[in-house]
Write a protein that holds these residues in place. Structure first.
Motif, short mmCIF file in Angstrom:
data_model
loop_
_atom_site.label_atom_id
_atom_site.label_comp_id
_atom_site.label_asym_id
_atom_site.label_seq_id
_atom_site.Cartn_x
_atom_site.Cartn_y
_atom_site.Cartn_z
N LYS A 92 29.77 70.50 -79.83
CA LYS A 92 29.78 69.11 -79.69
C LYS A 92 28.65 68.99 -80.61
CE LYS A 92 31.78 67.40 -75.84
NZ LYS A 92 31.69 66.91 -74.53
N THR A 117 28.95 64.90 -82.13
CA THR A 117 29.14 64.11 -81.02
C THR A 117 27.83 64.11 -80.40
OG1 THR A 117 30.65 65.73 -80.25
CG2 THR A 117 31.24 63.74 -80.33
N VAL A 159 42.69 64.28 -76.90
CA VAL A 159 41.74 63.26 -76.66
C VAL A 159 42.18 62.01 -77.46
CG1 VAL A 159 39.57 62.54 -77.42
CG2 VAL A 159 39.70 64.83 -76.32
N LEU A 166 51.59 54.62 -74.79
CA LEU A 166 51.97 54.34 -76.10
C LEU A 166 53.19 55.79 -76.24
CD1 LEU A 166 49.13 54.18 -78.55
CD2 LEU A 166 50.61 52.32 -77.66
N LEU A 176 48.10 57.28 -84.06
CA LEU A 176 46.68 56.88 -83.68
C LEU A 176 45.96 58.27 -83.84
CD1 LEU A 176 44.86 55.15 -82.03
CD2 LEU A 176 45.63 55.94 -79.86
N ALA A 221 45.00 58.99 -87.10
CA ALA A 221 43.91 58.22 -87.42
C ALA A 221 42.76 58.83 -87.39
CB ALA A 221 43.95 56.71 -87.21
N ILE A 225 40.58 53.33 -91.48
CA ILE A 225 41.67 53.79 -90.80
C ILE A 225 41.70 53.72 -89.36
CG2 ILE A 225 43.34 55.94 -90.63
CD1 ILE A 225 42.68 56.82 -93.68
N LEU A 226 40.65 54.39 -88.92
CA LEU A 226 40.46 54.40 -87.62
C LEU A 226 40.52 53.17 -86.99
CD1 LEU A 226 40.08 56.24 -85.13
CD2 LEU A 226 37.51 56.29 -85.63
N LYS A 267 41.72 50.12 -88.22
CA LYS A 267 43.02 49.70 -87.98
C LYS A 267 43.95 50.00 -86.90
CE LYS A 267 46.71 49.62 -91.23
NZ LYS A 267 47.32 50.56 -92.27
N GLU A 268 43.84 51.44 -86.71
CA GLU A 268 44.80 52.20 -85.70
C GLU A 268 44.28 51.63 -84.38
OE1 GLU A 268 47.78 53.91 -85.47
OE2 GLU A 268 47.99 53.48 -87.55
N LEU A 269 43.15 51.67 -84.15
CA LEU A 269 42.61 51.34 -82.51
C LEU A 269 42.81 49.99 -82.47
CD1 LEU A 269 39.13 53.05 -82.43
CD2 LEU A 269 41.19 53.63 -81.13
N LYS A 293 45.30 48.57 -83.82
CA LYS A 293 46.80 47.77 -83.44
C LYS A 293 47.03 48.33 -81.74
CE LYS A 293 49.42 50.14 -86.12
NZ LYS A 293 50.11 50.86 -87.47
N THR A 294 46.55 49.53 -81.64
CA THR A 294 46.82 49.85 -80.10
C THR A 294 45.99 48.91 -79.31
OG1 THR A 294 46.32 52.18 -81.06
CG2 THR A 294 46.23 51.96 -78.63
N LYS A 311 48.53 46.30 -79.09
CA LYS A 311 50.08 46.73 -78.47
C LYS A 311 49.66 46.71 -76.94
CE LYS A 311 51.75 49.62 -82.01
NZ LYS A 311 51.41 51.27 -82.12
N LEU A 312 48.68 47.07 -76.26
CA LEU A 312 48.49 47.50 -75.05
C LEU A 312 48.09 46.20 -74.03
CD1 LEU A 312 46.91 50.99 -74.97
CD2 LEU A 312 49.03 50.45 -74.59
N GLN A 321 50.85 44.77 -72.22
CA GLN A 321 51.74 45.67 -72.03
C GLN A 321 52.25 45.58 -70.51
OE1 GLN A 321 51.98 48.74 -73.84
NE2 GLN A 321 53.98 49.32 -72.81
N ASP A 365 36.18 58.28 -73.50
CA ASP A 365 37.01 59.35 -73.62
C ASP A 365 36.73 59.83 -75.22
OD1 ASP A 365 38.40 57.37 -74.42
OD2 ASP A 365 40.30 58.35 -74.10
N LEU A 366 37.00 58.98 -76.10
CA LEU A 366 36.87 59.53 -77.52
C LEU A 366 35.31 59.44 -77.79
CD1 LEU A 366 39.15 56.52 -79.45
CD2 LEU A 366 39.56 58.71 -78.64
N ILE A 367 34.52 58.73 -77.55
CA ILE A 367 33.06 58.81 -77.85
C ILE A 367 32.58 60.11 -77.43
CG2 ILE A 367 30.97 57.92 -77.28
CD1 ILE A 367 32.09 54.99 -77.52
N ARG A 368 33.06 60.54 -75.99
CA ARG A 368 32.22 61.84 -75.79
C ARG A 368 32.93 62.96 -76.27
NH1 ARG A 368 34.43 61.34 -70.43
NH2 ARG A 368 34.13 59.23 -70.34
N ARG A 426 30.41 54.68 -83.82
CA ARG A 426 30.64 54.10 -82.55
C ARG A 426 31.11 52.63 -82.76
NH1 ARG A 426 31.50 58.84 -81.56
NH2 ARG A 426 30.17 60.05 -80.44
#
Lengths: 260, 275
Positions: free
Chosen positions: A88, A93, A115, A121, A129, A132, B13-14, B16-18, B20-21, B24-25, B28, B95-98, B104
């Motif tokens: 990490k 990170t 992750v 989805l 995703l 990206a 890019i990130l 935009k995708e986040l 969009k997600t 979408k969610l 849901q 979860d992503l950040i870890r 961030r």
């Protein structure tokens, strides 16, 4: 929080330099909350009662090593020896507490598979995703999409929601995306135990093809894989480097840890 | 960190995708789906309209009161959605950040994008309502996006500041819920400013009005109403007050945003360990 981190992590891009990663005198410790210090109330109580609310745990104690370009390095060690923390820090990170980390080139940020996968989805949406997160744009993913799906062997399921996938299917998909990443340095954590025997064969072939071509850092508990793929292995024990060198010898030292 | 690096290709890019997600969610699994983005402010408007126009008869105070009220509720919904989603984003994307190294702030901004999209849809409804209600289009409509941008900057500032604190002290989410409730009454959404000022020029009432208008949320909502619906709206600009009262809301927005962004950046080093 008055943190005392003075370590540095530098990323450069120098094709002439044969060093891929240089770590010197690397330290890292964590503050683990002793009494559940979540929330304002506990924090206040703890302060009033003079409790620090955390205890310091030293995870890495002065690591020194260098990885050359094209090397396939295995990092091994018991649970809690600091392997994941080291990865990490390498991938950025976590911040180094003391010492320095130099990364030459782009490092693929993935440590764990899947992750950022979202169960709500579809498989296809997750591919984009996840792409990206590896830095691929939509159009780049369009071009890679077919290859990813074929490698994962999941074509009939791509429009299903991920929550309906079996765990093996999820990992296969994640793995197929992760290996598309074209960083200069690939960091992998415990990923070789993926899927059934047939899929494992495929992954092994892929790793075989990386050998000598790409810088890879692999964290694993499988000594068989260490001896099979790695040019070199580093054994961590209690946050220090116990042995560094020939995979066979290091693997033997690792097995010895469990004998006493 | 310079601006080009903040907005580099990979982060875009990130982002935009986040976004969009998130979009979408959001709805849901609900039968009406995205329609909720429209329905929520409209339903809130219907309730408030029934209470304040039909029962309490605020109708005669202001021209085009229904559109005036709708504009207020739409902008208010935007503010609450933006801040509560933004504050939670850092924790809910833990979860992503870890596990992944990326700037961030991306998660905070992407969480607020859905609110922006919803606002855009809602503003179309507001404009339609305004036209039906007999509001004549004018050049001042062009100022509306500027005020919205100001409100967005303010919301983002709050999201950065409280979102960073929320990583360690999860109480922030609950505290913010209460603050939102209080703020709703501190902003002239349902009541017109003229009611605050009153007929007699009492100094105390004037001070209350100044304080209310110094709030960037009140200032932007009033400005949007002024430029979109009726120039009779009391804004910080046409209200009789000293210059420092007039620049205060914008100063608050700018200072809060800069401070919050720097604070978030400083704290974000340790989010991976703490979240």
């Amino acid at each position: 929080m008055k943190k005392r981190e003075i370590g540095t992590r530098t990323v450069i891009d120098n094709p002439a330099d044969q060093t891929a990663i240089a770590v010197s005198n690397l330290y890292k410790s964590f503050r683990l909350p002793t009494e559940r210090a979540w929330g304002l109330k506990q924090a206040l109580f703890n302060r009033l009662r003079g409790i620090k609310g955390f205890k310091e745990q030293q995870v890495l104690r002065g690591l020194n090593f260098e990885i050359k370009k094209g090397e396939f390095v295995g990092i091994i060690g018991r649970n809690g020896s600091g392997k994941s923390t080291l990865l990490k820090i390498l991938s950025g990170t976590y911040y180094p507490e003391k010492g320095s980390v130099l990364v030459n080139g782009t490092l693929v940020p993935f440590i764990e598979l899947g992750v950022g996968f979202n169960p709500e989805l579809t498989g296809k949406e997750n591919v984009y995703l996840n792409g990206a997160m590896l830095g691929f744009s939509n159009s780049e993913m369009d071009r890679m999409y077919n290859e990813i799906v074929s490698f994962a062997e999941l074509r009939p399921f791509m429009n299903q929601k991920l929550k309906n996938y079996s765990s093996g299917m999820q990992v296969r998909l994640a793995f197929s995306i992760a290996i598309r990443a074209r960083g200069d340095i690939l960091v992998l954590d415990e990923v070789l135990a993926v899927g059934d025997a047939a899929f494992q064969q495929k992954c092994n072939d892929y790793f075989e093809s990386l050998k000598g071509e790409q810088t890879v850092i692999l964290v694993t508990h499988s000594m068989e894989n260490v001896e099979r793929f790695c040019d070199r292995a580093i054994l961590l024990e209690d946050g220090e480097i116990m042995q560094d060198g020939d995979p066979k010898k290091v693997a033997k030292a690792y097995m010895k840890l469990f004998e006493s | 960190m310079s601006l080009p690096r903040v907005l580099n290709r990979q982060n875009r890019i990130l982002l935009k995708e986040l976004s969009k997600t998130d979009f979408k969610l959001r709805y849901q699994g609900s039968a009406l789906g995205y329609l909720w983005a429209l329905l929520r402010p409209l339903l809130m408007f219907a309730i408030l309209y029934f209470v304040f126009a039909v029962i309490m008869n605020f109708n005669n105070e202001i021209p085009h009161y229904p559109v005036y009220l709708l504009t207020g509720t739409v902008l208010w919904s935007f503010f609450t959605e933006c801040t509560s989603q933004g504050i939670q984003a850092t924790v809910s994307r833990g979860d992503l950040i870890r596990k992944i190294c990326f700037p961030r702030y991306v998660v905070v901004v992407s969480a607020t994008f859905t609110a922006l999209i919803n606002l855009a849809i809602n503003m179309v409804v507001v404009v339609l309502f305004a036209l039906i209600n007999g509001v004549t289009p004018s050049l001042s409509w062009l100022m509306v996006p500027v005020w919205i941008l100001e409100l967005y900057t303010f919301s983002l500032g709050i999201a950065f500041l409280l979102g960073a604190i929320n990583v360690k002290y999860r109480d922030i989410t609950s505290i913010w819920d209460v603050i939102i409730q209080a703020l709703f009454y501190a902003v002239p959404i349902i009541y017109p400013m003229s009611m605050v000022i009153g007929a007699g020029d009492s100094a105390a009432r004037m001070l209350v009005a100044k304080v209310i208008l110094a709030n960037p949320i009140a200032q932007t909502i009033q400005d949007v109403r002024h430029d979109l619906i009726t120039p009779e709206t009391v804004t910080v600009w046409n209200f009789d007050s000293a210059w420092y009262w007039k620049v205060l809301p914008i100063a608050i927005v700018i200072f809060l945003f800069i401070f919050a962004a720097l604070y978030y950046r400083k704290k974000s080093k340790y989010f991976a360990e703490e979240v």
